[in-house]
Enzyme design. Structure first.
Site, PDB file in Angstrom:
ATOM      1  N   LYS A 296     -40.892   0.385  -2.133  1.00 58.09           N
ATOM      2  CA  LYS A 296     -39.528   0.339  -1.903  1.00 58.09           C
ATOM      3  C   LYS A 296     -39.174   1.737  -1.537  1.00 58.09           C
ATOM      4  CE  LYS A 296     -38.770  -3.880  -2.355  1.00 58.09           C
ATOM      5  NZ  LYS A 296     -39.371  -4.429  -1.355  1.00 58.09           N
ATOM      6  N   TYR A 384     -39.918  -8.484  -2.930  1.00 57.27           N
ATOM      7  CA  TYR A 384     -40.996  -7.807  -2.028  1.00 57.27           C
ATOM      8  C   TYR A 384     -40.819  -7.663  -0.536  1.00 57.27           C
ATOM      9  CZ  TYR A 384     -45.803  -6.155  -1.379  1.00 57.27           C
ATOM     10  OH  TYR A 384     -46.930  -5.252  -1.164  1.00 57.27           O
TER      11      TYR A 384
HETATM   12  P1  RFL Z   1     -39.148  12.742   2.132  1.00 55.62           P
HETATM   13  O1  RFL Z   1     -40.011  12.169   2.926  1.00 55.62           O
HETATM   14  O2  RFL Z   1     -39.354  13.588   0.997  1.00 55.62           O
HETATM   15  O3  RFL Z   1     -38.340  13.861   3.264  1.00 55.62           O
HETATM   16  C1  RFL Z   1     -37.547  14.872   2.801  1.00 55.62           C
HETATM   17  C2  RFL Z   1     -37.897  16.130   3.558  1.00 55.62           C
HETATM   18  O4  RFL Z   1     -36.652  17.282   3.364  1.00 55.62           O
HETATM   19  C3  RFL Z   1     -37.570  18.312   3.701  1.00 55.62           C
HETATM   20  N1  RFL Z   1     -36.687  19.305   2.821  1.00 55.62           N
HETATM   21  C4  RFL Z   1     -35.980  20.321   2.945  1.00 55.62           C
HETATM   22  N2  RFL Z   1     -35.635  20.835   4.132  1.00 55.62           N
HETATM   23  C5  RFL Z   1     -34.832  21.819   4.246  1.00 55.62           C
HETATM   24  N3  RFL Z   1     -34.430  22.679   3.359  1.00 55.62           N
HETATM   25  C6  RFL Z   1     -34.814  22.238   1.963  1.00 55.62           C
HETATM   26  N4  RFL Z   1     -34.410  22.971   0.942  1.00 55.62           N
HETATM   27  C7  RFL Z   1     -35.775  21.112   1.732  1.00 55.62           C
HETATM   28  N5  RFL Z   1     -36.364  20.733   0.924  1.00 55.62           N
HETATM   29  C8  RFL Z   1     -36.912  19.701   1.107  1.00 55.62           C
HETATM   30  C9  RFL Z   1     -38.973  18.028   3.214  1.00 55.62           C
HETATM   31  O5  RFL Z   1     -39.708  18.998   3.739  1.00 55.62           O
HETATM   32  C10 RFL Z   1     -39.203  16.726   3.610  1.00 55.62           C
HETATM   33  O6  RFL Z   1     -39.564  16.677   5.068  1.00 55.62           O
HETATM   34  O7  RFL Z   1     -37.761  11.832   1.664  1.00 55.62           O
HETATM   35  P2  RFL Z   1     -37.039  10.530   2.429  1.00 55.62           P
HETATM   36  O8  RFL Z   1     -36.587  11.144   4.050  1.00 55.62           O
HETATM   37  O9  RFL Z   1     -36.133  10.331   1.799  1.00 55.62           O
HETATM   38  O10 RFL Z   1     -37.992   9.631   2.743  1.00 55.62           O
HETATM   39  C11 RFL Z   1     -38.527   9.126   1.421  1.00 55.62           C
HETATM   40  C12 RFL Z   1     -39.914   8.579   1.498  1.00 55.62           C
HETATM   41  O11 RFL Z   1     -40.890   9.557   2.118  1.00 55.62           O
HETATM   42  C13 RFL Z   1     -40.544   7.982   0.211  1.00 55.62           C
HETATM   43  O12 RFL Z   1     -39.762   7.368  -0.393  1.00 55.62           O
HETATM   44  C14 RFL Z   1     -41.766   7.204   0.437  1.00 55.62           C
HETATM   45  O13 RFL Z   1     -42.916   8.067   0.813  1.00 55.62           O
HETATM   46  C15 RFL Z   1     -42.283   6.455  -1.026  1.00 55.62           C
HETATM   47  N6  RFL Z   1     -43.410   5.856  -0.965  1.00 55.62           N
HETATM   48  C16 RFL Z   1     -43.448   4.317  -0.477  1.00 55.62           C
HETATM   49  N7  RFL Z   1     -42.222   4.050   0.195  1.00 55.62           N
HETATM   50  C17 RFL Z   1     -42.386   2.662   0.563  1.00 55.62           C
HETATM   51  O14 RFL Z   1     -41.226   2.223   1.047  1.00 55.62           O
HETATM   52  N8  RFL Z   1     -43.569   1.965   0.790  1.00 55.62           N
HETATM   53  C18 RFL Z   1     -44.744   2.265   0.116  1.00 55.62           C
HETATM   54  O15 RFL Z   1     -45.563   1.650   0.580  1.00 55.62           O
HETATM   55  C19 RFL Z   1     -44.741   3.536  -0.283  1.00 55.62           C
HETATM   56  N9  RFL Z   1     -45.638   4.045  -0.852  1.00 55.62           N
HETATM   57  C20 RFL Z   1     -44.569   6.162  -1.356  1.00 55.62           C
HETATM   58  C21 RFL Z   1     -45.739   5.334  -1.194  1.00 55.62           C
HETATM   59  C22 RFL Z   1     -44.632   7.462  -1.775  1.00 55.62           C
HETATM   60  C23 RFL Z   1     -45.766   7.829  -2.318  1.00 55.62           C
HETATM   61  N10 RFL Z   1     -45.808   9.053  -3.126  1.00 55.62           N
HETATM   62  C24 RFL Z   1     -46.921  10.452  -2.752  1.00 55.62           C
HETATM   63  C25 RFL Z   1     -44.682   9.844  -3.582  1.00 55.62           C
HETATM   64  C26 RFL Z   1     -46.775   5.687  -1.664  1.00 55.62           C
HETATM   65  C27 RFL Z   1     -47.040   7.198  -2.464  1.00 55.62           C
HETATM   66  C28 RFL Z   1     -48.405   7.402  -2.843  1.00 55.62           C
HETATM   67  C1  PHB Z   2     -49.435   1.714   0.760  1.00 57.41           C
HETATM   68  O1  PHB Z   2     -49.563   3.029   0.769  1.00 57.41           O
HETATM   69  O2  PHB Z   2     -49.926   1.231   1.834  1.00 57.41           O
HETATM   70  C2  PHB Z   2     -48.817   1.039  -0.012  1.00 57.41           C
HETATM   71  C3  PHB Z   2     -48.487   1.862  -1.226  1.00 57.41           C
HETATM   72  C4  PHB Z   2     -47.612   0.891  -2.233  1.00 57.41           C
HETATM   73  C5  PHB Z   2     -47.590  -0.263  -2.080  1.00 57.41           C
HETATM   74  C6  PHB Z   2     -47.789  -1.092  -1.048  1.00 57.41           C
HETATM   75  C7  PHB Z   2     -48.578  -0.367   0.058  1.00 57.41           C
HETATM   76  O3  PHB Z   2     -46.763  -0.913  -2.984  1.00 57.41           O
END
Ligand code: RFL
Ligand code: PHB
Length: 389
Positions: A296, A384
Site C-alpha cells: 500500500k 488489495y
Molecule cells: P520516498 O520514496 O521515501 O521519497 C522521499 C524522497 O525525499 C528525499 N528526501 C529529501 N529531499 C530533500 N531534503 C531532505 N531533507 C530530504 N529527506 C528525504 C529522499 O531522498 C527521497 O527521494 O517517499 P514517497 O515519495 O512518499 O514514496 C513512498 C514509497 O517510496 C513507499 O511508500 C513504498 O516504497 C513502500 N513500499 C511499497 N509500496 C507499495 O505501494 N507497493 C509495494 O509493493 C511496496 N513494497 C515498499 C515495498 C517499501 C519497501 N521498503 C524498503 C521500505 C517494499 C519494500 C521492501
Molecule cells: C513487490 O516488491 O513486488 C511487492 C512487495 C510487497 C507486496 C507485494 C509486492 O505486498
C-alpha cells in the site's frame, strides 16, 4: 527564486505531485537531497492499484507501464502446505499491475524533463520556513551556495526521515506507531518468477513472499529477525530458506540464480496527524508508513497527491480554500483504512516470536475462513486492489 508550490523530495509522491500540478497549470520546483541515480537505485514497491495507474496515465507517464507492466487478476495465499487462489478480478472487477517503483520514478522523471520543469538534485540542508504565515520559503544549499525559494505552499514529500515533518513543532503533531518484531529480507534475481501471480506464504519458519518485476526478473522476500545483517545471508542460504517456506510444487519449480540486489527492511506502521500545518502539506511516507505486506505504501502516496493536487487546483482556479482545508481529513480517512489492512495482513501472515501456538492456530483458522468465504475473500480483494479515491 519564486514558485507557487515548492516540493521537497523527488520520490514517487513529489514527482507525481509535480506532474499533476503541471497539468493544472500550477508551477512548482522540486528539491531533492540525493542524485537522480541514487533515487533510481532504491528497489522498493512493485504493485500498483488501478487508481495509481490512472494517475500516471493522467500525467502522460503511463505508456511504458502499459507495455511492460504485468496485469494480475488474482493472488495466492499459501498455508498448511497448500496454495489457495483469490480471484480479485471476479470479486471486484479490478486488477493490479506489477511495475517496479524504479520504473515509475524513471517515467515520472522523464515526463518532468520533457515538460521543462525545474528539479534541483543534490540539494543539501533543505529547510521549510514560515509555513505558519502567508509567505512560506524554502532554503537549501547547492554546490556550497545558499539559495531561497519564495512560494505560496510547501509540499513535504520527503519520506519518513525527511525534514518537513521534523520541522513541525512537537505540540502540533500526534504520531501513532506500531513497530513489528521482524524485518523483510528481499532479493532481486534475473530468474523467471516461480508462478505467474504473487504468493503470500504463512509458514511455521516465518512469512515468505514470491513476487516479480517481469517475466524474467523475480523478487522474493523472507521474514527475518530484526537484528540480522545482509552479510549473514549468502544467496544459497536465502534460496534454501525460501524453499523451506514454500509449498512442495513451488519449491520444486523455483528457479534460483545470483542475486542482483539484497536488502533488509524493518516493518512499521506509523501515522502522523494532521497532514497540514498552515501552508505546508505532508504527503506519502513523510506522513505515514505501512508494512509492505499489503503493498500500500506507494499507492497511498499516489492518493495523497491526488487529493492535494485537486485542492491546489481548486485554490488557483476557483479561489476556494475548501479543498486545502479538507485535505488532511480526506487523505487520512483513506490512509487509516490502508494502515488497518496492512497491519491485518502482517498479523495474519507472519510468525510473531513472542506469541505461541495459540496465535499460530488462530492465523490458520483466519486464512482458512478467508479462502472459503466469499464475503471474506471479497473484503480482502476490495482492499488489495485499492479502495476508491
Ligand atoms: P520516498 O520514496 O521515501 O521519497 C522521499 C524522497 O525525499 C528525499 N528526501 C529529501 N529531499 C530533500 N531534503 C531532505 N531533507 C530530504 N529527506 C528525504 C529522499 O531522498 C527521497 O527521494 O517517499 P514517497 O515519495 O512518499 O514514496 C513512498 C514509497 O517510496 C513507499 O511508500 C513504498 O516504497 C513502500 N513500499 C511499497 N509500496 C507499495 O505501494 N507497493 C509495494 O509493493 C511496496 N513494497 C515498499 C515495498 C517499501 C519497501 N521498503 C524498503 C521500505 C517494499 C519494500 C521492501
Ligand atoms: C513487490 O516488491 O513486488 C511487492 C512487495 C510487497 C507486496 C507485494 C509486492 O505486498
Amino acid at each position: 527564486m519564486r514558485t507557487k508550490v515548492a516540493i521537497i523530495g523527488a520520490g514517487p509522491s513529489g514527482l507525481l505531485l509535480g506532474q499533476l500540478l503541471h497539468t493544472f497549470g500550477v508551477d512548482n520546483i522540486i528539491l531533492e537531497r540525493q542524485t537522480p541515480d541514487y533515487v533510481l537505485g532504491r528497489i522498493r514497491a512493485g504493485l500498483l492499484e488501478e487508481g495509481t495507474v490512472s494517475l500516471l496515465d493522467q500525467v502522460g507517464a503511463g505508456a511504458r507501464l502499459h507495455q511492460e507492466g504485468l496485469v494480475h487478476h488474482g493472488v495466492e495465499l499459501a498455508f498448511g502446505g497448500a496454495r489457495h487462489r483469490i480471484d480479485m478480478h471476479a470479486a471486484t472487477g479490478k486488477t493490479v499491475t506489477i511495475y517496479g517503483q524504479t520504473e515509475v520514478t524513471l517515467d515520472l522523471m522523464n515526463a518532468r524533463k520533457a515538460a521543462g520543469l525545474t528539479s534541483v538534485y543534490s540539494a543539501s540542508d533543505v529547510k521549510p520556513h514560515d509555513f505558519d504565515t502567508d509567505h512560506p520559503r524554502v532554503t537549501y544549499v547547492k554546490d556550497g551556495v545558499s539559495h531561497e525559494i519564495a512560494c505560496d505552499f510547501i509540499a513535504g514529500c520527503d519520506g519518513f526521515h525527511g525534514v518537513s515533518r521534523a520541522s513541525v513543532p512537537a505540540s502540533a503533531i500526534t504520531s501513532y506507531e506500531r513497530v513489528y518484531p521482524f524485518g523483510w529480507l528481499g532479493i532481486l534475481s534475473e530468474t523467471p518468477p516461480v508462478s505467474p501471480e504473487l504468493i503470500y506464504n504463512n509458514h511455521e519458519r516465518g512469512f515468505a513472499l514470491c513476487t516479480m518485476r517481469s517475466s524474467h526478473r523475480s523478487r522474493y522476500y523472507v521474514q527475518c529477525p530484526l537484528d540480522d545483517h545482509v552479510d549473514q545471508w549468502s544467496d544459497d542460504r536465502f534460496w534454501d530458506e525460501l524453499k523451506r517456506r514454500l509449498d512442495q510444487k513451488a519449491a520444486d519449480e523455483l528457479v534460483t540464480g545470483p542475486s542482483i540486489e539484497k536488502s533488509i527492511a524493518p516493518l512499521r506502521s506509523f501515522v502522523a496527524e494532521p497532514m497540514r500545518f498552515g501552508r505546508m502539506f505532508l504527503a506519502g511516507d513523510a506522513s505515514h508508513i505501512v508494512p509492505p505486506t499489503g503493498a500500500k505504501g506507494l499507492n497511498l502516496a499516489a492518493s495523497d497527491v491526488h487529493y492535494l493536487s485537486q485542492a491546489l487546483r481548486e485554490y488557483y482556479d476557483e479561489k476556494s480554500s475548501a479543498g486545502l482545508d479538507g485535505y488532511s481529513a480526506r487523505a487520512l480517512a483513506r490512509v487509516w483504512k490502508a494502515v488497518r489492512f496492512s497491519w491485518w495482513m502482517t498479523s495474519m501472515l507472519h510468525k510473531f516470536p513472542d506469541e505461541g501456538e495459540f496465535a499460530a492456530r488462530i492465523q490458520i483458522a483466519e486464512l482458512d475462513y478467508l479462502v472459503s468465504s466469499k464475503a471474506a475473500s471479497t473484503s480482502l480483494s476490495e482492499n488489495y486492489v485499492g479502495l476508491p479515491f
